[in-house]
Design an enzyme around this catalytic site. Structure first.
Site, short mmCIF file in Angstrom:
data_model
loop_
_atom_site.label_atom_id
_atom_site.label_comp_id
_atom_site.label_asym_id
_atom_site.label_seq_id
_atom_site.Cartn_x
_atom_site.Cartn_y
_atom_site.Cartn_z
CG ASP A 1 -1.87 1.18 1.23
OD1 ASP A 1 -1.62 2.16 0.48
OD2 ASP A 1 -2.88 1.13 1.95
CG ASN B 1 0.95 3.83 -13.71
OD1 ASN B 1 0.44 4.60 -14.53
ND2 ASN B 1 0.31 2.74 -13.26
CE1 TYR C 1 -5.66 12.15 -10.65
CE2 TYR C 1 -6.45 13.65 -12.35
CZ TYR C 1 -5.77 12.50 -11.98
OH TYR C 1 -5.21 11.69 -12.95
CE LYS D 1 -2.12 12.08 -11.08
NZ LYS D 1 -1.20 10.92 -11.09
#
Ligand code: NAI
Length: 407
Positions: free
Chosen positions: A59, A82, A147, A151
């Site tokens: 995890d 990824n 999000y 990023k």
């Protein structure tokens, strides 16, 4: 035998990428917290010649599990961060507490750095580190919690790592809209309208997971070395488009990604660049590409040199081909001339938007001073060729590297 570590390998982009590396004979270290899917993937992959793939059920939001990730691993040529998650709760940001977003931040921004730290001792000199960000890291996408911020943070973190560890090649992949199994299912169920989804994409289509796998495969190779510190946006041009007109869905089928490349080199001393792609013996199906050196050698306006190269290319290719331009490094000079380089780069993006419906691609590489053609061959092979069919409108700034560093 080269070795790669891939996080989030058990589904989507990660799974297709693991398959591509395994088929190419790499030993894969596959990391995911979905034990069952990880096992299934491990069993389905072709086995490397002289070792086994390594499966790590981890995890990546758990500090203790992360810290021990590097233990017992083989030496790594490449590391692909990824794994990532979005926020599907639809909760407005102003109604979210920092605690709520902690898991997303830990996975999308904390884990990539922690994985590099944990694997630092097994990364070979010259290793490639690729962080998978998103178009959401370049432009704000609302209603997905943190999000987009996570990023964007990952892009900045990657650039900082590239600065402090110049012996590694650190790059960022920003995928656009990828038609993973999940997305294909949502389209079939009527929950995503494909026409609306592609309206802001000049190439008028989503990417296949295989196109992302190919981009990651290239970025994990020694040939990516000139790109350290750079973002490769594989998004059909969506990040360079600023208009309000909707693009129509593509009518042309994507050409096979392994199609032979027919490269024409124009605009200067072409001979050292011709080795990018061997001359094709037969006149069978091929992917047409042009590498134009004239902007690199121009002494007057760069904008004009790019425009002339584009006109030449458009007169020779009707559809499904690529134009790659070599640009000189940004020059310091009179302030009155400072707009020329920026105008030339924006022209590359504007042409990409106009040409998208015909799947004509245009990209530019800004060359470092004293770049050797050999050090750029692998990068050019990727950008010009059919595996990069979803890359358009980009100007990539390259760094100088030794002749032996990029093969
Ligand atoms: P996915 O959801 O299909 O796969 C993510 C994988 O990460 C899964 O196998 C999951 O089990 C694993 N994972 C999730 N949380 C984990 C944790 N805490 N520890 C260990 N493993 C964990 O995702 P997809 O679509 O393949 O995306 C891969 C990357 O590409 C992500 O970083 C995503 O943000 C990015 N991306 C994807 C796009 C798309 O259209 N699919 C577009 C832009 C970016």
């Amino acid at each position: 035998m080269p070795t790669v570590l891939i996080t989030g390998a058990a589904s989507g982009i990660g799974r297709d990428t693991a398959r591509l590396f395994a088929q190419a004979g790499w030993q894969c270290v596959l990391v995911d917290y979905n034990a069952q899917a990880l096992q299934q993937l491990g069993q389905s992959l072709p086995r490397p010649a002289s070792a086994e793939h390594v499966l790590r059920c981890t995890d990546l939001t758990d500090a203790a599990q992360l810290a021990s990730l590097g233990e017992g691993l083989p030496a790594l040529d490449a590391l692909l961060n990824n794994a990532g998650m979005s926020d599907a709760s639809n909760t407005p940001l102003a109604e979210q507490s920092p605690q709520q977003a902690a898991r997303l931040l830990a996975l999308n921004l904390g884990a990539p750095a922690a994985v590099v730290d944990a694997c630092g001792s097994v990364l070979k000199p010259g290793a490639r580190i690729v962080n998978v960000s998103s178009g959401a890291g370049l432009h704000a996408i609302p209603w997905r919690g943190l999000y987009s911020p996570s990023k964007a943070g990952l892009i900045a973190q990657s650039r900082a790592l590239a600065q402090v560890r110049p012996e590694w090649c650190v790059t960022v992949l920003c995928p656009g809209f990828v038609k993973t199994e999940l997305v294909a299912g949502l389209i079939e169920a009527g929950r995503i309208n494909p026409e609306r989804a592609v309206a802001k994409i000049p190439l008028g289509r989503m990417a296949s997971p295989d196109e992302m796998a190919q981009a990651l495969f290239f970025l994990a190779s020694a040939g990516a070395a000139p790109l350290s510190g750079q973002v490769l946006a594989v998004n059909g041009g969506s990040s360079i488009y600023g208009g309000s007109q909707a693009f129509a869905p593509a009518t042309l089928e994507v050409l096979p990604l392994d199609m032979p490349l027919q490269l024409e080199v124009l605009g200067g001393a072409v001979e050292p660049w011709q080795a990018v792609a061997p001359k094709l013996e037969s006149s069978g199906p091929h992917y047409g590409a042009c590498l134009d050196l004239s902007p690199l050698h121009c002494e007057g306006s760069l904008l004009q040199a790019v425009h002339e190269a584009a006109i030449r290319f458009a007169n020779r290719h009707a559809q499904q081909a690529s134009l790659t331009l070599l640009l000189p490094p940004e020059r310091a000079g009179r302030w009155q001339d400072a707009g020329d380089g920026a105008a030339a780069r924006m022209l590359v993006s504007t042409l990409a938007c106009e040409w998208g419906a015909r799947a004509l691609r245009i990209n530019a590489l800004e060359m470092p001073p004293q770049a050797t053609p050999q050090s750029m061959h692998a990068l050019l092979r990727y950008v010009c060729g059919p595996t990069a069919q979803y890359v358009t409108g980009q100007t990539l700034t390259c760094r100088a590297i030794g002749a032996g560093q990029a093969r």
